[in-house]
Scaffold this motif. Structure first.
Motif, short mmCIF file in Angstrom:
data_model
loop_
_atom_site.label_atom_id
_atom_site.label_comp_id
_atom_site.label_asym_id
_atom_site.label_seq_id
_atom_site.Cartn_x
_atom_site.Cartn_y
_atom_site.Cartn_z
N SER A 283 23.81 1.75 105.26
CA SER A 283 22.36 1.59 105.35
C SER A 283 21.79 2.43 106.47
N VAL A 284 20.59 2.96 106.22
CA VAL A 284 19.85 3.73 107.23
C VAL A 284 18.44 3.15 107.30
N THR A 285 17.94 2.93 108.51
CA THR A 285 16.60 2.39 108.69
C THR A 285 15.55 3.41 108.26
N TYR B 195 15.62 -0.69 104.66
CA TYR B 195 16.73 0.24 104.71
C TYR B 195 16.85 1.02 103.40
N LEU B 196 17.33 2.25 103.50
CA LEU B 196 17.87 2.96 102.33
C LEU B 196 19.36 2.70 102.34
N LYS C 260 19.54 11.26 98.65
CA LYS C 260 19.83 10.42 99.83
C LYS C 260 19.61 11.21 101.12
N ASP C 261 20.19 12.40 101.17
CA ASP C 261 20.08 13.21 102.39
C ASP C 261 18.63 13.61 102.66
N ARG D 136 13.77 13.04 106.00
CA ARG D 136 12.32 12.97 106.09
C ARG D 136 11.79 11.62 106.60
N TYR D 137 12.56 10.54 106.37
CA TYR D 137 11.99 9.21 106.58
C TYR D 137 12.79 8.31 107.54
#
Length: 298
Positions: A157-159, A268-269, A285-286, A291-292
């Motif tokens: 997960s990425v915020t 999260y993504l 995904k990248d 960007r976000y």
């Protein structure tokens, strides 16, 4: 054991009729019978029973079937990845998200993704559902990427953003005219809350527990729009993120004074660690992360 034997076994297990299965596989029935017999010899067990022309799986067949299906599915997935690398297949990304970002974040991302020429061949299959349902679908492998609010050891997960929450009250409520409210001002109000699996419900329960005040729960609902409907009917107030249905003359939306950021939830993504990502999925995904993504303090 051959790939054809697994395909024949899977088809016969679904159809449970030798003649129909052979026709579907475009082979002669004796060839199907021989392949299944050879597979049974190799495994050392009977996979099918046949009595009075009625075909059924044995207990061994029932146990073996999910493994055969997984093996064939994994091979199909590998072939799809190779086709995508070779540019011969439609590039599809299965993306899940929840309602409160459906009219803001998602359209913005789609506009930016398709502004790049190299992304024009990518297509999306979208699933909009409550965050917990999206999270469950991601873990099962039905989704490639998901915007959700749950964390798990099996998930990367990425915020992406922090989403403020608001107090929704009936338009004629005494708090409706205020520019902001404190927790103490609405803590004893009847509440319309999301149900237990919801991340929002967990967050709100934690806030009430930390302040030592049990919430007065009037209704439990599945999603934000339903909560707003009950607020509009004057059954209580609700703590919700910004959603399109808030543009409602029967409901007033008030910011919550929140120096501790207790009324903010993290989006999260996420993607499953054990689910291989296609080149198209990795590119999306990248791009979203580039960007976000925002720093995480959780």
């Amino acid at each position: 054991m051959t790939l054809l034997q697994l395909q024949y076994f899977k088809t016969l297990a679904r159809v449970l009729h030798y003649t129909h299965a052979a026709k579907e596989l475009h082979i002669a029935q004796p060839s199907l019978s021989y392949s299944i017999s050879e597979l049974e010899k190799e495994l050392g067990v009977k996979l099918f029973n046949k009595e009075n022309r009625i075909v059924s799986l044995t207990v061994y067949g029932e146990q073996f079937l999910p493994y055969a299906e997984k093996a064939l599915a994994l091979l199909d997935e590998g072939a799809d990845v190779l086709h995508q690398l070779a540019g011969t297949a439609l590039q599809v990304v299965n993306l899940g998200y929840f309602h409160s970002i459906s009219s803001s974040l998602i359209p913005s991302i789609m506009a930016e993704v398709y502004s790049r020429e190299e992304n024009r061949g990518i297509r999306f299959q979208f699933l909009e559902a409550p965050s917990f349902d999206i999270f469950t679908q991601l873990k099962s492998g039905a989704l490639d990427l998901a915007f959700c609010m749950h964390l798990d050891d099996s998930i990367e997960s990425v915020t992406i953003m922090r989403q403020p929450l608001y107090l929704a009250v009936p338009a004629n409520h005494p708090l409706a005219g205020k520019s902001s409210v404190t927790f103490e001002q609405f803590a004893r109000e009847p509440m319309v809350m999301l149900d237990k699996p919801s991340n929002l419900r967990t967050l709100v329960d934690q806030v009430f527990a930390k302040r030592g005040v049990p919430p007065i729960v009037m209704f439990e609902v599945r999603e934000c729009n339903a909560a707003l409907q009950y607020v509009a009917l004057r059954f209580g107030v609700s703590i919700l993120p910004q959603v399109p249905a808030m543009e409602n003359a029967k409901v007033s939306i008030i910011p919550i004074e929140d120096s501790e950021q207790a009324f903010v939830r993290t989006v999260y993504l996420s993607w499953a660690k054990n689910h291989p990502l296609s080149p198209a999925t990795r590119r999306i995904k990248d791009y979203i992360i580039e960007r976000y993504a925002t720093p995480s303090d959780s």
